[in-house]
Scaffold this active site. Structure first.
Site, PDB file in Angstrom:
ATOM      1  N   GLY A  13      -7.649 -10.865 -15.800  1.00  0.00           N
ATOM      2  CA  GLY A  13      -7.481 -10.259 -16.835  1.00  0.00           C
ATOM      3  C   GLY A  13      -7.693 -11.015 -18.007  1.00  0.00           C
ATOM      4  O   GLY A  13      -6.650 -10.543 -18.873  1.00  0.00           O
ATOM      5  N   ARG A  16      -8.556 -10.521 -23.157  1.00  0.00           N
ATOM      6  CA  ARG A  16      -8.028  -9.882 -23.360  1.00  0.00           C
ATOM      7  C   ARG A  16      -6.771  -9.349 -23.496  1.00  0.00           C
ATOM      8  O   ARG A  16      -6.314  -9.129 -22.554  1.00  0.00           O
ATOM      9  CB  ARG A  16      -9.108  -8.615 -24.106  1.00  0.00           C
ATOM     10  CG  ARG A  16      -9.392  -7.643 -23.237  1.00  0.00           C
ATOM     11  CD  ARG A  16     -10.233  -6.698 -23.383  1.00  0.00           C
ATOM     12  NE  ARG A  16     -11.443  -7.519 -23.390  1.00  0.00           N
ATOM     13  CZ  ARG A  16     -12.017  -7.535 -22.343  1.00  0.00           C
ATOM     14  NH1 ARG A  16     -12.060  -7.526 -21.670  1.00  0.00           N
ATOM     15  NH2 ARG A  16     -13.675  -8.063 -22.255  1.00  0.00           N
ATOM     16  N   VAL A  64     -11.401  -9.852  -8.776  1.00  0.00           N
ATOM     17  CA  VAL A  64     -10.281 -10.346  -7.850  1.00  0.00           C
ATOM     18  C   VAL A  64     -10.101  -9.279  -7.164  1.00  0.00           C
ATOM     19  O   VAL A  64      -9.916 -10.089  -5.705  1.00  0.00           O
ATOM     20  CB  VAL A  64      -9.165 -10.657  -9.157  1.00  0.00           C
ATOM     21  CG1 VAL A  64      -8.858 -11.707  -9.752  1.00  0.00           C
ATOM     22  CG2 VAL A  64      -8.718  -9.168  -9.047  1.00  0.00           C
ATOM     23  N   SER A 142       4.898  -1.684 -14.977  1.00  0.00           N
ATOM     24  CA  SER A 142       4.535  -1.905 -16.324  1.00  0.00           C
ATOM     25  C   SER A 142       5.911  -0.301 -15.976  1.00  0.00           C
ATOM     26  O   SER A 142       6.252  -0.303 -14.670  1.00  0.00           O
ATOM     27  CB  SER A 142       3.101  -0.741 -15.861  1.00  0.00           C
ATOM     28  OG  SER A 142       3.065   0.296 -16.814  1.00  0.00           O
ATOM     29  N   TYR A 154      -2.410   4.814 -11.115  1.00  0.00           N
ATOM     30  CA  TYR A 154      -1.957   3.469 -12.165  1.00  0.00           C
ATOM     31  C   TYR A 154      -0.452   3.283 -11.391  1.00  0.00           C
ATOM     32  O   TYR A 154      -0.105   2.516 -11.321  1.00  0.00           O
ATOM     33  CB  TYR A 154      -2.091   3.683 -13.661  1.00  0.00           C
ATOM     34  CG  TYR A 154      -1.778   2.733 -14.044  1.00  0.00           C
ATOM     35  CD1 TYR A 154      -2.212   1.537 -14.540  1.00  0.00           C
ATOM     36  CD2 TYR A 154      -0.755   2.893 -15.019  1.00  0.00           C
ATOM     37  CE1 TYR A 154      -2.017   0.622 -15.212  1.00  0.00           C
ATOM     38  CE2 TYR A 154       0.136   1.444 -16.255  1.00  0.00           C
ATOM     39  CZ  TYR A 154      -0.851   0.639 -16.004  1.00  0.00           C
ATOM     40  OH  TYR A 154      -0.647  -1.093 -16.685  1.00  0.00           O
ATOM     41  N   ALA A 157       0.381   2.175  -8.098  1.00  0.00           N
ATOM     42  CA  ALA A 157      -0.372   0.246  -8.092  1.00  0.00           C
ATOM     43  C   ALA A 157       0.962  -0.273  -8.695  1.00  0.00           C
ATOM     44  O   ALA A 157       1.522  -1.424  -8.132  1.00  0.00           O
ATOM     45  CB  ALA A 157      -1.271   0.009  -8.945  1.00  0.00           C
ATOM     46  N   LYS A 158       1.629   0.281  -9.722  1.00  0.00           N
ATOM     47  CA  LYS A 158       2.343  -0.612 -10.526  1.00  0.00           C
ATOM     48  C   LYS A 158       3.991  -0.416 -10.088  1.00  0.00           C
ATOM     49  O   LYS A 158       4.148  -1.515  -9.929  1.00  0.00           O
ATOM     50  CB  LYS A 158       2.538  -0.271 -11.434  1.00  0.00           C
ATOM     51  CG  LYS A 158       1.407  -0.009 -12.636  1.00  0.00           C
ATOM     52  CD  LYS A 158       1.180  -1.898 -12.876  1.00  0.00           C
ATOM     53  CE  LYS A 158       0.173  -2.239 -14.334  1.00  0.00           C
ATOM     54  NZ  LYS A 158      -0.899  -3.550 -13.927  1.00  0.00           N
TER      55      LYS A 158
END
Length: 253
Positions: A13, A16, A64, A142, A154, A157-158
């Site tokens: 990733g 950017r 990925v 995060s 999210y 996942a984090k």
């Protein structure tokens, strides 16, 4: 020439935002850097900036979360830049929504990139690290790992990344490999801009609202995360492993 000049880093990733800042910082530290993103052409700007500054960089297009693409990307890095011994698992997407509106695809897509992608890349790289008797695995978690409205996928996942990180640390430590996670708070990126757009708030007001809740009274920048990644990737961080470092301008509980 510093010792890290012999190292090859791989940043997923990396086209950017936080990934690009980390890639450029590791290159400035003297590492050869492979920048991975979905499309190779998207890595051109970062790779160009690294090369213009005198560094060595390679751009690779890969998903990925695809087993074959992840393995092929790692082998290309090994062949063209040298054995990758620093891995930054930064690739990620958001599919925010309230629980009752979140689709199965919203959930699975986020899990696929963040967790499956992390696993596949780490598994593909760890052999090179073990062989070299040196490795640094840095994964982006995060503050959302602690829970956040509209982010069931999210947040899960984090939080999962934090558990994976600690497990990597247990399994690979005896081979000279450390594993740590960075958990950013509010960072000004394209991703946070898209969040502001999604909720219908002007980005400047969105940033001001975030700053009002941050003890250091400013928003985070990608470079703040890159500084932490630079330390964790360094020779001097060899006794730091299995940790989650919150880079959020204040304490998180």
């Amino acid at each position: 020439m510093n010792q890290s000049s012999t190292r090859t880093a791989l940043v997923t990733g990396g086209a950017r935002g936080i990934g690009a800042a980390i890639a450029e910082r590791l290159a400035a530290d003297g590492m050869k850097v492979a920048v991975i993103d979905l499309r190779e052409e998207d890595t051109a700007d970062v790779v160009g900036r690294i090369r213009a500054a005198g560094g060595e960089a390679l751009g690779i297009g890969a998903n990925v979360a695809d087993e074959e693409q992840a393995a092929a990307a790692v082998e290309r890095v090994a062949g063209e830049l040298g054995a990758p011994t620093v891995l930054v698992n930064n690739a990620g997407i958001i599919r925010d929504n309230m629980l009752f509106k979140m689709t199965r695809d919203d959930f699975d897509s986020v899990m696929g990139v963040h967790l499956t992608g992390n696993f596949l890349m780490t598994r593909a790289v760890q052999g090179h690290m073990v062989e070299q008797k040196f490795g640094r695995i840095i994964s982006l978690s995060s503050t959302s790992a602690l829970g956040n409205r509209g982010q069931t996928n999210y947040s899960a996942a984090k939080a999962g990344i934090q558990g994976m990180t600690k497990t990597y640390a247990f399994e690979l430590g005896k081979f000279g490999v450390t594993a740590n996670a960075i958990a950013p708070g509010f960072i000004e990126t394209d991703m946070t801009k898209s969040t502001a757009e999604r909720v219908g708030v002007d980005f400047e007001d969105f940033v001001k609202g975030a700053i009002a809740q941050i003890p250091v009274a400013r928003s985070g920048k990608p470079e703040d995360i890159a500084h932490t990644a630079s330390f964790l990737a360094s020779e001097g961080a060899g006794f730091v492993s299995g940790q989650v470092i919150y880079v959020a301008g204040g304490p998180k509980t």
